[in-house]
Design an enzyme around this catalytic site. Structure first.
Site, PDB file in Angstrom:
ATOM      1  N   THR A   2     -35.438 101.582   3.643  1.00 48.60           N
ATOM      2  CA  THR A   2     -36.891 101.465   2.950  1.00 48.60           C
ATOM      3  C   THR A   2     -37.399  99.826   2.255  1.00 48.60           C
ATOM      4  OG1 THR A   2     -35.867 101.925   0.743  1.00 48.60           O
ATOM      5  CG2 THR A   2     -36.284 103.714   2.336  1.00 48.60           C
ATOM      6  N   SER A   3     -38.415  99.711   2.178  1.00 43.52           N
ATOM      7  CA  SER A   3     -38.855  98.558   1.828  1.00 43.52           C
ATOM      8  C   SER A   3     -39.963  98.634   0.987  1.00 43.52           C
ATOM      9  CB  SER A   3     -39.261  97.440   2.906  1.00 43.52           C
ATOM     10  OG  SER A   3     -39.613  96.370   2.377  1.00 43.52           O
ATOM     11  N   PRO A   4     -40.069  97.960  -0.348  1.00 42.19           N
ATOM     12  CA  PRO A   4     -41.547  97.903  -1.217  1.00 42.19           C
ATOM     13  C   PRO A   4     -42.532  97.000  -0.722  1.00 42.19           C
ATOM     14  CG  PRO A   4     -39.944  96.378  -2.292  1.00 42.19           C
ATOM     15  CD  PRO A   4     -39.257  97.011  -0.908  1.00 42.19           C
ATOM     16  N   ASP A  40     -37.026  91.854   3.989  1.00 42.79           N
ATOM     17  CA  ASP A  40     -37.107  91.569   2.341  1.00 42.79           C
ATOM     18  C   ASP A  40     -36.491  90.388   1.965  1.00 42.79           C
ATOM     19  OD1 ASP A  40     -38.236  94.066   2.158  1.00 42.79           O
ATOM     20  OD2 ASP A  40     -36.540  95.209   1.720  1.00 42.79           O
TER      21      ASP A  40
END
Length: 764
Positions: free
Chosen positions: A324-326, A440
């Protein structure tokens, strides 16, 4: 690098240091004086991501009779370590050294006990750190033994130590060598801040124990995470992917703690997957990243109620966070082209350095702070709406409190493959794509993701690899198709680089089962793991004492207890992007976790035949033998004709809303005193003739920056700043800064505290 953490993968940028350590291990060290080693939806009128901020949280009603009565406790304590001169933990960048503080870090403790069997407890810690850690957990368990007889109910079986996976906290506290490399070893002060703060939070939770009820509910948060390794995710079977509407989990699960006596909330504990990489690799200020923001906003909201909720604790734990990544706008080439990064290997042109994920506020050049605040706000808003809905929409928790913990050696474990065959895990190793990093935080040199050993890899890295340790043919075959860059599980000099001994733990609270994962499970890996636990639990009627209408509810929390990097599915592993290359124990790592945890579920039955599984082999603890190349604070001095705390650059007379007020002081090194449970910075407001503190360095908008002006003379400066919001409820009027410092005298002596006060300024 090895987030080890060093999950951002700039590991190979540090290969020179790896070589240095190896040489040291071979030829010894001079006598260096190392410094201490030792789906329920919210109100239909608002999306869970569009709930307005503000002190409008209402308290759900009591739930007597709906669920089992438990013994509940919550507690919170400061764990902020050295905010300067220590490398930040997460991106593995030697240049990312702390220069100050934007937000304090905390340990949040959640205790659930069986009313009828007082010895049956679970203790779940959420630390604002990159991960859990073997040495940190050991230190906490040893500390609990020293707290007295009443704390002996907490031990290896029921204490889970999880991290929010923030990449902007101080490092140098981990047990194994690999994550210590970019932090220049192991720093006792950094380690003790976490351990002592965690113990403090446990004491507060224990002292708050009271009969209460638990309820659980879920909601969807659609705009706070994306999948950063979609190419690998798509390698999973099509029919499996078709079961899920999204390529990352969008579900937030909330466990609400509520007193039986008066129905007041004690806290919430949530699980939602999103990387703590909103703050970028060029940030040098300490923060709890987006989950630290979410917790801060929720706790302040609850404290602002008319009657107040004292000591309310909001835990925002990770879930299957691996891919996942923000940075929800996706990954783009920062080379002026404006094009998206290559889908397969996240490169721009021939390299990955220019490929960066974009957060929602990426155009603001503030090291990711605005995007971090926004992603934290989205989690908070979803949690707030869910909390409001739980007045009427929830599932009461019913049933026993149980737990198990054991250690297993993952270096050569035989497990059953889903196809029925027997397969084995391998000693830990990291692949070439580990050094490529992620969108990221891109890695260094010429490494790429999706590298299964293509001939374009620079042959110099094979030389470097073999200098450290050349993997055997058996090790290569075991890890295939991973091309091994670092055979970390078989390097034992000067001490182990990564764990081979792995924590296996599951907590049971009624029908809620918490899988405590030591690694970062990817989206699909987490789904398979949860599904297996749920299926096995149902097959053995594990939660049969609860209503048949309430099947097992399974969540996954981590990275916890130790840090074992990543856990990818076998299909994702074969693609060998970053997550697969960082899956330590070979292609069958996930199968091993699933096999072991599922087989041990009978220990969670209300009356098991045996209370605990065999403990397994203890992992080594390196706190007393680890290197530390971080220098001590020698002394602090002032410039000529100045004194500590004196204002060097004062505030302006007035600031409009939306501006930043600031002042600079003659400072001293903040490592002299971490001021745990205190502050380095305060904003004071003149109200009714007296000065009252309205902000401190636990607030996101108050920033403490420290700068060394002369190493030889020992002089330094401190800047305090306040980002005055346009609509954050700040009253107009007169304000000032107060700086709290501590100096170490030249020639030795006791550290001395001092203060500095700025001039007065007006907020218009």
């Amino acid at each position: 690098m090895a987030r080890s953490h060093i999950a951002a993968a700039l590991a190979v940028a540090c290969l020179g240091i790896l070589i240095t350590f190896h040489l040291i291990s071979q030829f010894g060290l001079p006598n260096v004086g190392f410094f201490h080693f030792h789906d329920i939806h919210p109100e239909a009128t608002a999306s869970p991501n569009q709930v307005p901020l503000g002190p409008t949280v209402s308290r759900p009603g009591k739930t007597e009779g709906d669920g089992s009565l438990y013994l509940l406790g919550t507690g919170k304590a400061d764990i902020t370590g050295p905010v300067v001169e220590i490398n930040l933990m997460g991106y593995a960048d030697l240049n990312q050294v702390g220069t100050g503080l934007r937000q304090r870090l905390y340990s949040r403790a959640f205790i659930v006990g069986d009313i009828a069997k007082q010895e049956e407890r679970t203790l779940y810690l959420v630390l604002d750190t990159q991960s859990g850690d073997t040495a940190v957990r050991y230190g906490i368990l040893e500390g609990l033994k020293e707290l007295g007889p009443e704390y002996q109910v907490y031990g290896k079986s029921n204490v889970a130590v999880t991290g929010t996976h923030s990449h902007s906290g101080p490092g140098a506290w981990l047990n194994y060598l690999l994550p210590q490399i970019t932090s220049k070893g192991f720093d006792e002060q950094s380690y003790r801040a976490i351990v002592d703060g965690a113990l403090n939070s446990i004491k507060r939770a224990h002292e708050s124990l009271a009969p209460g009820y638990l309820t659980v509910a879920t909601t969807k948060i659609h705009d706070a995470n994306i999948n950063r390794s979609l190419y690998a995710y798509l390698a999973n079977p099509k029919e499996e992917r078709a079961k899920f509407p999204q390529d990352v989990d969008k579900t937030m699960t909330m466990l609400r703690f509520q007193k039986a006596k008066d129905g007041k909330d004690m806290g919430i504990l949530t699980w939602f997957p999103v990387h703590g990489t909103s703050m970028l690799g060029n940030n040098t200020l300490i923060t709890g990243d987006n989950k630290g923001v979410a917790a801060m906003l929720f706790e302040k909201d609850m404290e602002s109620l008319d009657d107040g909720i004292g000591n309310f604790v909001a835990g925002f734990s990770q879930a299957n966070v691996g891919d996942t990544s923000p940075n929800v706008l996706g990954a783009y080439c920062e080379d002026g082209s404006g094009e998206k990064c290559n889908f397969q290997d996240s490169t721009c042109g021939n390299g990955n350095k220019m490929c960066h994920g974009r957060g929602p506020m990426f155009r603001k050049k503030d090291q990711g702070a605005s995007s971090c605040l926004e992603i934290g706000r989205r989690q908070y808003a979803g949690a707030k709406a869910l909390h409001l809905s739980m007045t009427t929409n929830n599932i009461p928790i019913k049933g026993s409190v149980r737990s198990f913990h054991t250690y297993r050696d993952f270096s050569n474990m035989t497990v059953q493959h889903p196809n029925g065959s027997s397969v084995s895990t391998c000693p830990a190793a990291l692949g070439y794509s580990f050094a490529a990093g992620t969108t990221d935080g891109p890695g260094a040199f010429d490494f790429k993701q999706n590298d299964t050993g293509s001939p374009n890899a620079n042959p110099v890295w094979s030389v470097v690899r073999n200098f450290l340790r050349e993997p055997s043919e058996g090790q290569k075959a075991c890890h295939a198709p991973k091309p091994i860059l670092l055979d970390v599980g078989e390097i034992e000099r000067p001490y182990l680089w990564t764990p081979n001994i792995v924590d296996i733990q599951v907590l049971r609270i009624g029908q809620l089962l918490v899988v405590v994962s030591p690694g970062e499970a990817t989206t699909m890996a987490g789904r398979r793991w949860r599904d297996s636990i749920s299926t096995t639990a149902s097959a053995i009627s594990l939660t049969s004492e609860a209503d048949d209408e309430n099947p097992p509810i399974v969540v996954l929390g981590g990275p916890a207890n130790s840090y074992t990097h990543y856990i990818a599915t076998e299909e994702e592993y074969n693609i060998q992007r970053y997550e697969g290359a960082s899956t330590l124990y070979g292609p069958h790592t996930l199968n091993a976790y699933i096999n072991v945890t599922s087989s041990l579920l009978p220990y969670l039955q209300t009356n098991p035949q045996s209370k605990h599984p065999p403990p397994g082999p203890d992992p080594p603890i390196h706190t007393n033998i680890s290197f530390n190349f971080n220098s001590k604070v020698r002394f602090d001095r002032t410039p000529f004709f100045k004194k500590f705390g004196q204002v060097l650059t004062d505030v302006k007379a007035a600031y409009p809303r939306g501006d930043t007020a600031s002042a600079t002081f003659v400072g001293a090194n903040p490592r002299n005193n971490l001021r745990l449970e205190g502050t380095f910075a305060a904003v004071e407001h003149l109200s009714q003739g007296s000065w009252k503190r309205v902000r401190d360095d636990s607030d996101w908008d108050v920033i403490y920056r420290w700068k060394r002006t002369s190493t030889i003379l020992g002089t330094s400066e401190v800047e305090l700043s306040w980002e005055v919001g346009e609509d954050d409820g700040v009253e107009g009027g007169l304000y000032r800064f107060r700086y709290f410092g501590d100096r170490k005298p030249f020639g030795g002596g006791e550290i001395e505290a001092f203060e500095g006060v700025s001039g007065v300024f007006r907020i218009e």
